[in-house]
Design a protein around this motif. Structure first.
Motif, PDB file in Angstrom:
ATOM      1  N   ASP A   1     -44.270   2.701  34.334  1.00 23.87           N
ATOM      2  CA  ASP A   1     -42.951   1.522  34.187  1.00 23.87           C
ATOM      3  C   ASP A   1     -43.219   0.561  33.369  1.00 23.87           C
ATOM      4  O   ASP A   1     -42.144   0.694  32.358  1.00 23.87           O
ATOM      5  N   LEU A   2     -43.719  -0.359  32.920  1.00 23.34           N
ATOM      6  CA  LEU A   2     -44.235  -1.109  32.417  1.00 23.34           C
ATOM      7  C   LEU A   2     -44.595  -0.658  30.556  1.00 23.34           C
ATOM      8  O   LEU A   2     -43.652  -1.169  29.994  1.00 23.34           O
ATOM      9  N   ALA A   3     -44.689   0.511  30.600  1.00 25.65           N
ATOM     10  CA  ALA A   3     -44.657   0.927  29.438  1.00 25.65           C
ATOM     11  C   ALA A   3     -43.097   0.929  29.154  1.00 25.65           C
ATOM     12  O   ALA A   3     -43.095   2.344  28.046  1.00 25.65           O
ATOM     13  N   LYS A   4     -42.128   1.456  29.338  1.00 27.11           N
ATOM     14  CA  LYS A   4     -40.886   1.836  29.478  1.00 27.11           C
ATOM     15  C   LYS A   4     -40.542   1.254  28.766  1.00 27.11           C
ATOM     16  O   LYS A   4     -38.929   0.414  27.370  1.00 27.11           O
ATOM     17  N   THR A   5     -40.941  -0.316  28.316  1.00 27.62           N
ATOM     18  CA  THR A   5     -40.735  -1.034  27.651  1.00 27.62           C
ATOM     19  C   THR A   5     -41.613  -2.186  27.092  1.00 27.62           C
ATOM     20  O   THR A   5     -41.374  -3.116  25.974  1.00 27.62           O
ATOM     21  N   ARG A   6     -42.934  -1.835  26.800  1.00 29.68           N
ATOM     22  CA  ARG A   6     -44.084  -2.117  26.081  1.00 29.68           C
ATOM     23  C   ARG A   6     -45.247  -1.385  25.923  1.00 29.68           C
ATOM     24  O   ARG A   6     -45.002   0.081  26.203  1.00 29.68           O
ATOM     25  N   ALA A   7     -46.207  -1.629  24.780  1.00 33.28           N
ATOM     26  CA  ALA A   7     -47.302   0.065  24.968  1.00 33.28           C
ATOM     27  C   ALA A   7     -48.203  -0.655  25.831  1.00 33.28           C
ATOM     28  O   ALA A   7     -48.477  -2.077  26.058  1.00 33.28           O
ATOM     29  N   VAL A   8     -48.742   0.343  26.320  1.00 27.01           N
ATOM     30  CA  VAL A   8     -49.762   0.214  26.980  1.00 27.01           C
ATOM     31  C   VAL A   8     -50.881   0.856  26.874  1.00 27.01           C
ATOM     32  O   VAL A   8     -50.675   2.107  27.191  1.00 27.01           O
ATOM     33  N   VAL A   9     -51.877   0.266  26.773  1.00 25.24           N
ATOM     34  CA  VAL A   9     -53.547   1.411  26.136  1.00 25.24           C
ATOM     35  C   VAL A   9     -54.532   0.963  27.759  1.00 25.24           C
ATOM     36  O   VAL A   9     -55.152   0.264  28.208  1.00 25.24           O
ATOM     37  N   VAL A  10     -54.421   2.247  28.587  1.00 26.10           N
ATOM     38  CA  VAL A  10     -55.492   2.409  29.298  1.00 26.10           C
ATOM     39  C   VAL A  10     -56.490   3.434  29.403  1.00 26.10           C
ATOM     40  O   VAL A  10     -56.817   4.213  28.616  1.00 26.10           O
TER      41      VAL A  10
END
Ligand code: ADP
Length: 246
Positions: free
Chosen positions: A192-201
Protein backbone atom coordinates in the motif's frame (compact mmCIF):
# COMPACT_ATOMS: atom_id res chain seq x y z
CA UNK A 1 9.58 7.46 -16.20
CA UNK A 2 12.35 9.29 -14.41
CA UNK A 3 13.83 7.49 -11.41
CA UNK A 4 13.33 8.95 -7.95
CA UNK A 5 16.73 7.72 -6.80
CA UNK A 6 19.55 7.06 -9.22
CA UNK A 7 22.71 5.51 -7.84
CA UNK A 8 25.52 4.98 -10.32
CA UNK A 9 28.87 3.31 -9.99
CA UNK A 10 29.33 3.76 -6.25
CA UNK A 11 32.20 2.08 -4.46
CA UNK A 12 33.44 2.23 -0.90
CA UNK A 13 36.31 0.49 0.83
CA UNK A 14 36.95 -0.06 4.53
CA UNK A 15 40.63 -0.63 5.30
CA UNK A 16 41.22 -1.72 1.73
CA UNK A 17 38.21 -4.05 1.65
CA UNK A 18 35.68 -3.16 -1.06
CA UNK A 19 32.32 -3.39 0.68
CA UNK A 20 30.53 -1.72 -2.24
CA UNK A 21 31.97 -2.26 -5.69
CA UNK A 22 30.71 -0.25 -8.66
CA UNK A 23 27.07 -0.58 -7.62
CA UNK A 24 24.27 1.00 -9.63
CA UNK A 25 20.64 1.06 -8.57
CA UNK A 26 17.57 3.04 -9.41
CA UNK A 27 14.00 3.09 -8.19
CA UNK A 28 10.86 4.82 -9.46
CA UNK A 29 8.70 7.21 -7.44
CA UNK A 30 6.00 4.62 -6.68
CA UNK A 31 7.85 1.35 -6.66
CA UNK A 32 8.34 -1.49 -4.20
CA UNK A 33 11.73 -3.16 -4.40
CA UNK A 34 13.25 -6.00 -2.42
CA UNK A 35 17.02 -6.00 -1.93
CA UNK A 36 18.38 -9.40 -1.01
CA UNK A 37 21.80 -10.99 -0.74
CA UNK A 38 23.86 -13.11 1.63
CA UNK A 39 25.45 -11.73 4.80
CA UNK A 40 28.21 -9.28 3.96
CA UNK A 41 26.78 -8.58 0.48
CA UNK A 42 26.74 -4.84 1.21
CA UNK A 43 23.03 -4.26 1.87
CA UNK A 44 23.57 -2.25 5.06
CA UNK A 45 26.45 -0.26 3.57
CA UNK A 46 24.29 0.53 0.53
CA UNK A 47 21.55 1.93 2.79
CA UNK A 48 24.19 3.80 4.80
CA UNK A 49 25.35 5.50 1.60
CA UNK A 50 21.84 6.43 0.45
CA UNK A 51 21.03 7.94 3.85
CA UNK A 52 24.33 9.81 4.08
CA UNK A 53 25.77 7.83 6.97
CA UNK A 54 28.62 6.56 4.80
CA UNK A 55 30.24 8.49 1.99
CA UNK A 56 31.25 6.50 -1.11
CA UNK A 57 34.77 6.81 -2.51
CA UNK A 58 33.34 7.18 -5.99
CA UNK A 59 30.06 7.22 -7.87
CA UNK A 60 26.93 9.36 -7.91
CA UNK A 61 23.70 9.40 -5.92
CA UNK A 62 21.05 11.60 -7.55
CA UNK A 63 17.65 12.39 -6.08
CA UNK A 64 14.30 13.56 -7.41
CA UNK A 65 13.13 15.39 -10.51
CA UNK A 66 15.98 17.86 -10.27
CA UNK A 67 18.66 15.16 -9.85
CA UNK A 68 19.95 16.71 -6.64
CA UNK A 69 23.37 15.38 -5.64
CA UNK A 70 22.78 13.60 -2.31
CA UNK A 71 26.52 13.25 -1.76
CA UNK A 72 26.61 16.98 -1.02
CA UNK A 73 24.16 16.58 1.86
CA UNK A 74 24.52 15.34 5.42
CA UNK A 75 22.23 12.77 7.06
CA UNK A 76 19.76 15.30 8.43
CA UNK A 77 19.46 17.09 5.10
CA UNK A 78 18.89 13.81 3.29
CA UNK A 79 16.17 12.85 5.78
CA UNK A 80 14.51 16.23 5.23
CA UNK A 81 14.83 15.78 1.47
CA UNK A 82 12.47 12.81 1.85
CA UNK A 83 14.41 9.64 2.60
CA UNK A 84 13.29 7.72 5.69
CA UNK A 85 15.00 4.65 7.13
CA UNK A 86 13.53 2.02 9.37
CA UNK A 87 16.09 -0.06 11.21
CA UNK A 88 15.36 -3.64 12.13
CA UNK A 89 14.71 -3.13 15.84
CA UNK A 90 11.80 -0.89 16.67
CA UNK A 91 12.78 2.15 18.72
CA UNK A 92 9.49 3.49 20.00
CA UNK A 93 9.07 5.16 23.40
CA UNK A 94 7.56 2.28 25.34
CA UNK A 95 6.06 4.31 28.19
CA UNK A 96 4.29 6.66 25.79
CA UNK A 97 1.04 5.89 24.02
CA UNK A 98 0.78 5.19 20.32
CA UNK A 99 -0.71 8.67 19.80
CA UNK A 100 2.07 10.32 21.85
CA UNK A 101 4.75 8.53 19.85
CA UNK A 102 3.16 9.60 16.58
CA UNK A 103 2.74 13.17 17.83
CA UNK A 104 6.42 13.30 18.80
CA UNK A 105 7.34 12.19 15.30
CA UNK A 106 5.01 14.79 13.81
CA UNK A 107 6.53 17.48 16.02
CA UNK A 108 10.03 16.51 14.91
CA UNK A 109 8.90 16.60 11.28
CA UNK A 110 6.94 19.85 11.49
CA UNK A 111 9.12 21.89 13.79
CA UNK A 112 12.64 20.49 13.92
CA UNK A 113 14.13 23.83 15.04
CA UNK A 114 11.54 25.00 17.54
CA UNK A 115 10.67 21.80 19.27
CA UNK A 116 10.06 23.38 22.68
CA UNK A 117 7.41 25.87 21.57
CA UNK A 118 5.43 23.69 19.18
CA UNK A 119 1.85 22.94 20.25
CA UNK A 120 -0.27 20.44 18.32
CA UNK A 121 -3.27 21.88 16.49
CA UNK A 122 -6.50 20.02 15.75
CA UNK A 123 -5.15 19.18 12.30
CA UNK A 124 -2.14 17.54 13.95
CA UNK A 125 -4.36 15.31 16.10
CA UNK A 126 -6.25 14.36 12.94
CA UNK A 127 -2.96 13.60 11.22
CA UNK A 128 -1.88 11.37 14.13
CA UNK A 129 -5.17 9.46 13.88
CA UNK A 130 -4.71 9.11 10.12
CA UNK A 131 -1.15 7.84 10.53
CA UNK A 132 -2.31 5.28 13.11
CA UNK A 133 -5.06 4.13 10.75
CA UNK A 134 -2.60 3.87 7.88
CA UNK A 135 -0.42 1.42 9.82
CA UNK A 136 -3.30 -0.58 11.31
CA UNK A 137 -3.22 0.96 14.80
CA UNK A 138 -6.44 3.00 14.73
CA UNK A 139 -7.80 1.05 17.71
CA UNK A 140 -4.60 1.35 19.72
CA UNK A 141 -4.11 5.13 19.90
CA UNK A 142 -4.31 5.31 23.69
CA UNK A 143 -2.38 2.11 24.39
CA UNK A 144 1.12 2.31 25.84
CA UNK A 145 3.55 1.35 23.13
CA UNK A 146 5.29 -1.04 25.48
CA UNK A 147 2.10 -3.14 25.53
CA UNK A 148 2.04 -3.57 21.75
CA UNK A 149 3.09 -6.78 20.05
CA UNK A 150 6.43 -6.83 18.24
CA UNK A 151 4.66 -6.44 14.92
CA UNK A 152 2.56 -3.53 16.14
CA UNK A 153 5.70 -1.76 17.38
CA UNK A 154 7.21 -2.13 13.92
CA UNK A 155 4.09 -0.62 12.35
CA UNK A 156 4.13 2.22 14.86
CA UNK A 157 7.67 3.01 13.90
CA UNK A 158 6.72 3.00 10.23
CA UNK A 159 3.89 5.39 11.13
CA UNK A 160 6.41 7.63 12.89
CA UNK A 161 8.56 7.66 9.77
CA UNK A 162 5.51 8.48 7.65
CA UNK A 163 5.03 11.63 9.74
CA UNK A 164 8.02 13.01 7.81
CA UNK A 165 6.23 12.22 4.54
CA UNK A 166 9.20 10.44 2.99
CA UNK A 167 9.20 9.87 -0.74
CA UNK A 168 11.55 6.93 -0.27
CA UNK A 169 11.33 4.54 2.65
CA UNK A 170 14.16 2.09 3.36
CA UNK A 171 13.01 -0.78 5.55
CA UNK A 172 15.36 -3.33 7.06
CA UNK A 173 13.93 -6.83 7.54
CA UNK A 174 10.43 -5.70 8.49
CA UNK A 175 9.04 -9.19 8.94
CA UNK A 176 11.73 -10.55 11.27
CA UNK A 177 10.21 -11.99 14.43
CA UNK A 178 6.62 -11.45 13.30
CA UNK A 179 3.73 -13.91 13.49
CA UNK A 180 2.22 -15.13 10.24
CA UNK A 181 -0.77 -12.81 10.58
CA UNK A 182 1.55 -9.86 11.25
CA UNK A 183 3.66 -10.72 8.24
CA UNK A 184 0.60 -10.73 6.03
CA UNK A 185 -0.46 -7.37 7.38
CA UNK A 186 3.07 -6.02 6.89
CA UNK A 187 3.04 -7.20 3.28
CA UNK A 188 -0.24 -5.38 2.70
CA UNK A 189 1.12 -2.25 4.40
CA UNK A 190 4.30 -2.13 2.32
CA UNK A 191 2.43 -2.77 -0.93
CA UNK A 192 0.00 0.00 0.00
CA UNK A 193 2.79 2.46 0.91
CA UNK A 194 4.54 1.81 -2.39
CA UNK A 195 1.50 3.06 -4.29
CA UNK A 196 2.44 6.62 -3.42
CA UNK A 197 6.16 6.45 -2.62
CA UNK A 198 9.23 4.34 -3.27
CA UNK A 199 9.85 1.55 -0.76
CA UNK A 200 13.04 -0.51 -0.54
CA UNK A 201 12.79 -3.62 1.63
CA UNK A 202 16.02 -5.32 2.65
CA UNK A 203 15.05 -8.86 3.47
CA UNK A 204 16.55 -12.29 4.13
CA UNK A 205 13.32 -14.20 4.22
CA UNK A 206 12.54 -15.47 0.71
CA UNK A 207 9.00 -16.42 1.64
CA UNK A 208 8.35 -12.82 2.63
CA UNK A 209 10.01 -11.51 -0.54
CA UNK A 210 7.71 -13.75 -2.57
CA UNK A 211 4.70 -12.25 -0.83
CA UNK A 212 5.86 -8.74 -1.73
CA UNK A 213 5.60 -9.78 -5.38
CA UNK A 214 7.93 -7.03 -6.61
CA UNK A 215 11.15 -6.49 -8.51
CA UNK A 216 14.15 -7.93 -6.66
CA UNK A 217 17.76 -6.72 -6.63
CA UNK A 218 20.32 -9.32 -5.56
CA UNK A 219 23.54 -7.95 -4.08
CA UNK A 220 26.75 -9.95 -3.79
CA UNK A 221 30.21 -8.72 -2.84
CA UNK A 222 29.03 -5.13 -3.06
CA UNK A 223 27.65 -5.34 -6.59
CA UNK A 224 24.30 -6.10 -8.22
CA UNK A 225 24.39 -9.77 -9.17
CA UNK A 226 20.90 -9.99 -10.68
CA UNK A 227 17.71 -7.98 -10.93
CA UNK A 228 14.15 -8.83 -11.94
CA UNK A 229 11.23 -10.83 -10.63
CA UNK A 230 11.94 -13.28 -7.81
CA UNK A 231 11.41 -16.18 -10.21
CA UNK A 232 13.86 -14.62 -12.64
CA UNK A 233 16.62 -14.00 -10.10
CA UNK A 234 16.25 -17.35 -8.33
CA UNK A 235 16.65 -19.12 -11.68
CA UNK A 236 19.92 -17.22 -12.29
CA UNK A 237 22.90 -19.58 -12.16
CA UNK A 238 25.14 -17.07 -10.35
CA UNK A 239 22.47 -16.40 -7.75
CA UNK A 240 22.03 -20.12 -7.15
CA UNK A 241 25.79 -20.48 -6.74
CA UNK A 242 25.94 -17.64 -4.24
CA UNK A 243 23.01 -18.87 -2.19
CA UNK A 244 23.66 -22.58 -2.29
CA UNK A 245 27.45 -22.39 -2.46
CA UNK A 246 27.58 -24.54 -5.57
P1 ADP B 1 25.06 -6.93 4.64
O1 ADP B 1 24.21 -5.86 5.24
O2 ADP B 1 24.64 -7.35 3.27
O3 ADP B 1 25.22 -8.13 5.55
P2 ADP B 1 27.23 -5.05 5.08
O4 ADP B 1 26.93 -3.86 4.25
O5 ADP B 1 26.92 -4.98 6.53
O6 ADP B 1 26.54 -6.34 4.43
O7 ADP B 1 28.76 -5.40 4.96
C1 ADP B 1 29.45 -5.54 3.72
C2 ADP B 1 30.91 -5.83 4.02
O8 ADP B 1 31.55 -4.64 4.47
C3 ADP B 1 31.10 -6.87 5.11
O9 ADP B 1 32.20 -7.70 4.74
C4 ADP B 1 31.43 -6.03 6.32
O10 ADP B 1 32.24 -6.75 7.22
C5 ADP B 1 32.14 -4.85 5.73
N1 ADP B 1 31.92 -3.60 6.51
C6 ADP B 1 30.75 -2.95 6.63
N2 ADP B 1 30.92 -1.84 7.37
C7 ADP B 1 32.23 -1.79 7.72
C8 ADP B 1 33.03 -0.88 8.50
N3 ADP B 1 32.52 0.22 9.05
N4 ADP B 1 34.34 -1.19 8.65
C9 ADP B 1 34.87 -2.30 8.09
N5 ADP B 1 34.18 -3.17 7.35
C10 ADP B 1 32.86 -2.93 7.17
Amino acid sequence: MKALLEVSGISVSFDGFRAINNLSFSIGPAELRAVIGPNGAGKTTFMDIVTGKTRPDEGRVLWGEKSVNLLRMNEAQIARAGIGRKFQRPTVFEDQSVAENLMMALKAARAPWKVLVWRPRPADHARVAALAAQVGLADSLTRKSGELSHGQKQWLEIGMLLAQEPRLLLVDEPAAGMTLAEREQTTALLVDLAKTRAVVVVEHDMDFVRRLNCRVTVLHEGSVLAEGSLDHVTADRQVIEVYLGR
